[in-house]
Write an enzyme that holds these catalytic residues in place. Structure first.
Site, PDB file in Angstrom:
ATOM      1  N   TYR A  61       6.074  -6.578   7.571  1.00  0.00           N
ATOM      2  CA  TYR A  61       7.334  -7.723   7.941  1.00  0.00           C
ATOM      3  C   TYR A  61       6.498  -8.831   8.121  1.00  0.00           C
ATOM      4  CZ  TYR A  61      10.277  -3.110   9.063  1.00  0.00           C
ATOM      5  OH  TYR A  61      10.616  -1.977   8.742  1.00  0.00           O
TER       6      TYR A  61
ATOM      7  N   ARG B  41      19.731   2.626  16.632  1.00  0.00           N
ATOM      8  CA  ARG B  41      20.122   4.074  16.119  1.00  0.00           C
ATOM      9  C   ARG B  41      20.279   5.008  17.448  1.00  0.00           C
ATOM     10  NH1 ARG B  41      15.828   2.169  12.316  1.00  0.00           N
ATOM     11  NH2 ARG B  41      14.263   2.519  14.549  1.00  0.00           N
TER      12      ARG B  41
ATOM     13  N   SER C 296       2.893   0.576   5.626  1.00  0.00           N
ATOM     14  CA  SER C 296       3.703   0.262   6.751  1.00  0.00           C
ATOM     15  C   SER C 296       3.067  -0.931   7.672  1.00  0.00           C
ATOM     16  CB  SER C 296       4.907   0.623   7.611  1.00  0.00           C
ATOM     17  OG  SER C 296       5.257  -0.385   9.262  1.00  0.00           O
TER      18      SER C 296
ATOM     19  N   LYS D 258      11.029  -5.454  -1.229  1.00  0.00           N
ATOM     20  CA  LYS D 258      11.723  -4.509  -0.659  1.00  0.00           C
ATOM     21  C   LYS D 258      13.585  -4.736   0.469  1.00  0.00           C
ATOM     22  CE  LYS D 258      10.974  -0.450   2.074  1.00  0.00           C
ATOM     23  NZ  LYS D 258      11.557  -0.250   3.177  1.00  0.00           N
TER      24      LYS D 258
ATOM     25  N   ARG E 273      19.130   3.380   7.848  1.00  0.00           N
ATOM     26  CA  ARG E 273      18.597   3.129   9.360  1.00  0.00           C
ATOM     27  C   ARG E 273      19.139   1.472  10.309  1.00  0.00           C
ATOM     28  NH1 ARG E 273      14.422   5.939  10.998  1.00  0.00           N
ATOM     29  NH2 ARG E 273      13.292   4.762  12.260  1.00  0.00           N
TER      30      ARG E 273
ATOM     31  N   HIS F 223      17.074   0.488   2.930  1.00  0.00           N
ATOM     32  CA  HIS F 223      15.941   1.006   4.681  1.00  0.00           C
ATOM     33  C   HIS F 223      16.485   2.011   4.965  1.00  0.00           C
ATOM     34  CE1 HIS F 223      13.163  -1.238   7.690  1.00  0.00           C
ATOM     35  NE2 HIS F 223      13.176  -0.430   8.300  1.00  0.00           N
TER      36      HIS F 223
HETATM   37  C1  LIG Z   1      10.600   6.932  10.919  1.00  0.00           C
HETATM   38  C2  LIG Z   1      11.442   5.491   9.747  1.00  0.00           C
HETATM   39  C3  LIG Z   1      10.169   4.681   9.601  1.00  0.00           C
HETATM   40  C4  LIG Z   1      10.728   2.955   8.186  1.00  0.00           C
HETATM   41  N1  LIG Z   1       9.825   2.300   9.013  1.00  0.00           N
HETATM   42  C5  LIG Z   1       9.909   1.231   7.867  1.00  0.00           C
HETATM   43  C6  LIG Z   1       8.790  -0.030   8.017  1.00  0.00           C
HETATM   44  O1  LIG Z   1       8.213   0.046   9.114  1.00  0.00           O
HETATM   45  N2  LIG Z   1       8.933  -0.988   6.724  1.00  0.00           N
HETATM   46  C7  LIG Z   1       9.562  -0.207   6.045  1.00  0.00           C
HETATM   47  O2  LIG Z   1      10.031  -1.428   5.120  1.00  0.00           O
HETATM   48  N3  LIG Z   1      10.393   0.132   5.887  1.00  0.00           N
HETATM   49  C8  LIG Z   1      11.228   1.066   7.022  1.00  0.00           C
HETATM   50  N4  LIG Z   1      11.724   2.498   6.984  1.00  0.00           N
HETATM   51  C9  LIG Z   1      11.992   2.655   5.966  1.00  0.00           C
HETATM   52  C10 LIG Z   1      11.315   2.910   4.716  1.00  0.00           C
HETATM   53  O3  LIG Z   1      11.042   2.074   3.761  1.00  0.00           O
HETATM   54  C11 LIG Z   1      12.378   3.248   2.720  1.00  0.00           C
HETATM   55  O4  LIG Z   1      13.780   1.896   2.588  1.00  0.00           O
HETATM   56  C12 LIG Z   1      14.377   4.496   3.505  1.00  0.00           C
HETATM   57  O5  LIG Z   1      13.168   5.366   4.309  1.00  0.00           O
HETATM   58  C13 LIG Z   1      14.180   5.430   2.162  1.00  0.00           C
HETATM   59  O6  LIG Z   1      15.356   6.408   2.318  1.00  0.00           O
HETATM   60  P1  LIG Z   1      15.563   7.856   2.814  1.00  0.00           P
HETATM   61  O7  LIG Z   1      14.932   7.436   4.125  1.00  0.00           O
HETATM   62  O8  LIG Z   1      16.294   8.306   2.444  1.00  0.00           O
HETATM   63  O9  LIG Z   1      14.028   8.391   2.040  1.00  0.00           O
HETATM   64  C14 LIG Z   1      11.611   3.315   7.515  1.00  0.00           C
HETATM   65  C15 LIG Z   1      11.860   4.420   7.120  1.00  0.00           C
HETATM   66  C16 LIG Z   1      11.671   5.718   8.110  1.00  0.00           C
HETATM   67  C17 LIG Z   1      12.464   6.862   7.787  1.00  0.00           C
END
Ligand SMILES: Cc1cc2nc3c(=O)[nH]c(=O)nc-3n(C[C@H](O)[C@H](O)[C@H](O)COP(=O)(O)O)c2cc1C
Length: 414
Positions: free
Chosen positions: A158, A195, A135, A282, A309, A306
């Site tokens: 991002y 969140r 990331s 994405k 989230r 995401h």
């Molecule tokens: C703690 C955390 C931080 C995340 N940070 C990013 C990020 O920096 N960039 C991004 O594209 N997605 C981010 N995501 C989303 C993940 O890439 C992904 O889409 C998501 O976690 C998939 O769902 P799952 O957690 O149910 O497997 C983050 C998710 C979590 C849990």
């Protein structure tokens, strides 16, 4: 004992570790599925770290639960009568071979869950040869990850639009310079949302060490020792633009100024024109957004919300996957994430047309439960379960999954 009794006794199957951990059989006895890791993580790391890994947007994590329920609701009808063969589950994505249609989703903050988390994830992904996405907000630099995980390194960006994308374009230049072949632009964070569990633990927006945080750390000695070894979590990629001596909160404030909104289509085009490798967007949910991206020359899309989230009102990506595959599947590689916690989920996603399923929170729970060994254990579990699901369904390879009869009650039609 007659022969029939001998046949009826199930044989213990030898466990193969894709992450090359000789302790896998022992770990498997204690943590035979991702849910065991989640429960262990809750007790093993500071409360704020677990809440960061586990919490979603809105009331009671409704979006996360919808993602899980939507996957759970998908049923695959097996075919029997042929001898099972050890099902291969290698895949080719953008011209490169990986061990399984499973990858590590990009996450800012794995190093909060377990210090050094980004490095542990990248190392395990390289050993097992599955894609690893760093990331923009990760805890290791593109240069560090390229050295650790040269064969599996994808970089997620991002929107960093200040000064005509000076910083975003510089990060992309750095990623290309160290041999990263795949760029991932995240589109699904147009605004900042809340969140509640992060707010309630006091870590949303800034990290202030107070007595409550210190008490949580004191109850997690393994985490504290790892902190001593790997140092405090840092936005490593962004830190180089703030100054080597900047405090964590200075870097967080910088990140909040710089990281704004989601890429517009014009901006996607700008990056497409400059990036010579494979490019993915994405965070797509609507098939027409996938169409737009593919029309701009993007090679792949990740159908994602995401991980629940952003806001809890978004549909589960698995329910949009067939529509997106119908729209662009012949011209681009369609992948998905959000809610994947098992090999059965991976197989459901593949059966519905995803070339790969990416996994976020499950990897964080692995880190939280087992520290450095956690990411490898999650990979071993997921690949093992994927192979078991293939065998159980009578599929001799991944493509056989696509001809199964599937009940998909939540599928959205357009
Ligand atoms: C703690 C955390 C931080 C995340 N940070 C990013 C990020 O920096 N960039 C991004 O594209 N997605 C981010 N995501 C989303 C993940 O890439 C992904 O889409 C998501 O976690 C998939 O769902 P799952 O957690 O149910 O497997 C983050 C998710 C979590 C849990």
């Amino acid at each position: 004992m007659d022969d029939r009794t001998a046949i009826a006794v199930p044989q213990e199957k030898p466990l193969f570790s894709y992450s090359r951990n000789p302790r896998y059989p022992a770990l498997h006895r204690h943590y035979p599925s991702v849910d065991y890791l989640r429960r262990r993580a809750r007790r093993h790391i500071p409360h704020f770290a677990f809440e960061y890994s586990d919490g979603g947007s809105g009331q009671a994590d409704a979006g996360i639960k919808r993602n899980w329920a939507a996957l759970d609701a998908i049923e695959l009808v097996p075919r029997y009568g042929l001898l099972p063969t050890p099902p291969p589950c290698e895949v080719e994505l953008f011209g490169h071979k990986y061990s399984a249609p499973i990858g590590v989703a990009p996450m800012g903050g794995p190093s909060i869950i377990w210090p050094g988390g980004d490095v542990h994830l990248a190392r395990a992904a390289q050993r097992a040869r599955i894609p690893y996405m760093l990331s923009t907000a990760g805890g290791a630099t593109v240069e560090e990850i390229a050295a650790i995980a040269p064969d599996v390194f994808w970089f997620q960006l991002y929107r960093l639009a200040n000064n005509d994308h000076a910083l975003g374009l510089d990060l992309v230049r750095r990623a290309a310079a160290v041999g990263c072949r795949t760029l991932v632009l995240t589109l699904d964070v147009p605004v900042r949302t809340t969140r509640p569990r992060e707010v309630a633990t006091g870590i949303a927006g800034a990290f202030n060490v107070n007595p409550a945080i210190l008490a949580q750390i004191a109850r997690a000695p393994g985490w504290a020792m790892a902190l001593g070894k790997y140092g405090v979590p840092r936005f490593a990629n962004l830190r180089s633009y703030v100054g080597a001596n900047a405090s964590l909160n200075e870097v967080i404030a910088f990140a909040q100024r710089e990281l704004r909104g989601a890429f517009t289509w014009d901006e996607v085009q700008k990056y497409r024109d400059r990036w010579k490798g494979s490019m993915i967007v994405k965070g797509i949910l609507h098939p027409q957004d996938a169409e737009k991206a593919v029309a701009l020359g993007v090679d792949g899309v990740i159908v994602s919300n995401h991980g629940g989230r952003q806001i809890e009102a978004l549909p589960a990506p698995i329910d949009l996957l067939p529509a997106v595959v119908r729209q662009v599947g012949e011209r681009a590689t369609v992948m998905m994430d959000s809610g994947v916690r098992s090999g059965s989920d991976v197989v459901r996603a593949y059966a519905l047309g995803a070339a790969a399923a990416f996994v976020g929170k499950a990897f964080l729970w692995g880190l939280g439960a087992l520290g450095e060994e956690g990411p490898g254990h999650v990979i071993d579990l997921l690949i093992e379960e994927t192979q078991a699901a293939l065998g159980q369904l009578g599929a001799h390879n991944l493509d056989d999954l696509r001809s199964l009869t599937i009940r998909h009650p939540g599928a959205l039609q357009f």
